[in-house]
Design a protein around this motif. Structure first.
Motif, PDB file in Angstrom:
ATOM      1  N   LEU A  52      25.137   3.452 -30.635  1.00  0.00           N
ATOM      2  CA  LEU A  52      24.199   4.397 -31.240  1.00  0.00           C
ATOM      3  C   LEU A  52      23.125   3.656 -32.031  1.00  0.00           C
ATOM      4  N   ALA A  53      23.512   2.650 -32.802  1.00  0.00           N
ATOM      5  CA  ALA A  53      22.537   1.861 -33.578  1.00  0.00           C
ATOM      6  C   ALA A  53      21.511   1.217 -32.658  1.00  0.00           C
ATOM      7  N   GLY A  54      21.969   0.704 -31.522  1.00  0.00           N
ATOM      8  CA  GLY A  54      21.057   0.093 -30.560  1.00  0.00           C
ATOM      9  C   GLY A  54      20.104   1.102 -29.944  1.00  0.00           C
ATOM     10  N   LEU A  55      20.605   2.292 -29.622  1.00  0.00           N
ATOM     11  CA  LEU A  55      19.752   3.334 -29.039  1.00  0.00           C
ATOM     12  C   LEU A  55      18.693   3.799 -30.035  1.00  0.00           C
TER      13      LEU A  55
ATOM     14  N   VAL B  29      14.336   3.069 -29.676  1.00  0.00           N
ATOM     15  CA  VAL B  29      13.283   4.085 -29.752  1.00  0.00           C
ATOM     16  C   VAL B  29      12.239   3.700 -30.792  1.00  0.00           C
ATOM     17  N   SER B  30      12.672   3.192 -31.947  1.00  0.00           N
ATOM     18  CA  SER B  30      11.734   2.860 -33.021  1.00  0.00           C
ATOM     19  C   SER B  30      11.085   1.491 -32.826  1.00  0.00           C
ATOM     20  N   GLY B  31      11.612   0.688 -31.896  1.00  0.00           N
ATOM     21  CA  GLY B  31      11.075  -0.651 -31.669  1.00  0.00           C
ATOM     22  C   GLY B  31      11.487  -1.631 -32.751  1.00  0.00           C
ATOM     23  N   SER B  32      12.555  -1.347 -33.452  1.00  0.00           N
ATOM     24  CA  SER B  32      13.026  -2.199 -34.548  1.00  0.00           C
ATOM     25  C   SER B  32      14.300  -2.939 -34.135  1.00  0.00           C
ATOM     26  N   ALA B  33      14.688  -3.897 -34.950  1.00  0.00           N
ATOM     27  CA  ALA B  33      15.929  -4.629 -34.697  1.00  0.00           C
ATOM     28  C   ALA B  33      17.121  -3.728 -34.982  1.00  0.00           C
ATOM     29  N   LYS B  34      18.165  -3.848 -34.163  1.00  0.00           N
ATOM     30  CA  LYS B  34      19.372  -3.054 -34.366  1.00  0.00           C
ATOM     31  C   LYS B  34      19.949  -3.320 -35.755  1.00  0.00           C
ATOM     32  N   GLY B  35      20.246  -2.252 -36.479  1.00  0.00           N
ATOM     33  CA  GLY B  35      20.843  -2.382 -37.794  1.00  0.00           C
ATOM     34  C   GLY B  35      19.870  -2.656 -38.925  1.00  0.00           C
ATOM     35  N   PHE B  36      18.550  -2.578 -38.656  1.00  0.00           N
ATOM     36  CA  PHE B  36      17.587  -2.867 -39.721  1.00  0.00           C
ATOM     37  C   PHE B  36      17.644  -1.828 -40.842  1.00  0.00           C
TER      38      PHE B  36
ATOM     39  N   SER C 185      17.375  -1.499 -45.602  1.00  0.00           N
ATOM     40  CA  SER C 185      16.048  -2.091 -45.393  1.00  0.00           C
ATOM     41  C   SER C 185      15.190  -2.108 -46.651  1.00  0.00           C
ATOM     42  N   LYS C 186      15.549  -1.264 -47.631  1.00  0.00           N
ATOM     43  CA  LYS C 186      14.774  -1.102 -48.870  1.00  0.00           C
ATOM     44  C   LYS C 186      13.374  -0.543 -48.597  1.00  0.00           C
ATOM     45  N   LYS C 187      13.205   0.121 -47.450  1.00  0.00           N
ATOM     46  CA  LYS C 187      11.926   0.718 -47.071  1.00  0.00           C
ATOM     47  C   LYS C 187      12.141   2.182 -46.724  1.00  0.00           C
TER      48      LYS C 187
END
Length: 161
Positions: free
Chosen positions: A23-26, A30-37, A53-55
């Motif tokens: 699920l984290a990878g999916l 979609v967001s184009g981010s690293a898994k688990g960011f 992420s503190k964001k």
């Protein structure tokens, strides 16, 4: 034994969804981010800043909250056991400009549902069964033209206290 069973249900939903690598990878794809960011699974509302992420959380992410109860508490077996029936709404939120399409998030929605639906487990001394009861698709049009939309499954829990 848990006295307030909703804490146990919320702990299970959170840990089940947030600990699943698929699920984290999916969600990250979609967001184009690293898994688990970011955590990507939140109870009640998404925070102003994600704890990892503190964001500001990036869509898509999942928010779950209590949706009521499917029926009142029941006493069974001569009044010795009580069965509770809380319901939870679990929504994968996504944002898009222009027309709304589920194509990019369909795999993540399917994974979210498969992790929670038709599951029996014991946690904190409680015997619990979870099943999907309904679906919804909330849509919110933003002032900048973006469309935030959710894919929601409502889950019912049968809990023997």
């Amino acid at each position: 034994m848990s006295i307030f069973e909703t804490f146990t249900v919320e702990k299970w939903i959170y840990s089940t969804l947030s600990s699943d690598d698929t699920l984290a990878g999916l969600l990250a794809d979609v967001s184009g981010s690293a898994k688990g960011f970011q955590i990507s699974v939140y109870n009640s509302v998404a925070p102003v800043k994600d704890a990892r992420s503190k964001k500001t959380p990036v869509l898509p992410y999942i928010v779950f909250d209590r949706a009521g109860t499917s029926k009142e508490y029941e006493k069974v077996l001569c009044g010795w056991n009580v069965v509770a029936f809380p319901q939870y709404r679990v929504t994968l939120w996504y944002s898009q400009s222009g027309s709304v399409s589920s194509g990019k998030v369909q795999s993540a929605v399917n994974r979210m549902v498969s992790l929670l639906d038709n599951q029996s487990f014991t946690l904190d001394g409680l015997s619990i069964y979870c099943s999907r009861e309904d679906t919804e698709q909330p849509i919110e049009v933003q002032t900048d033209g973006r469309i935030d939309y959710g894919f929601t499954a409502v889950f019912s829990f049968n809990i023997i206290l």
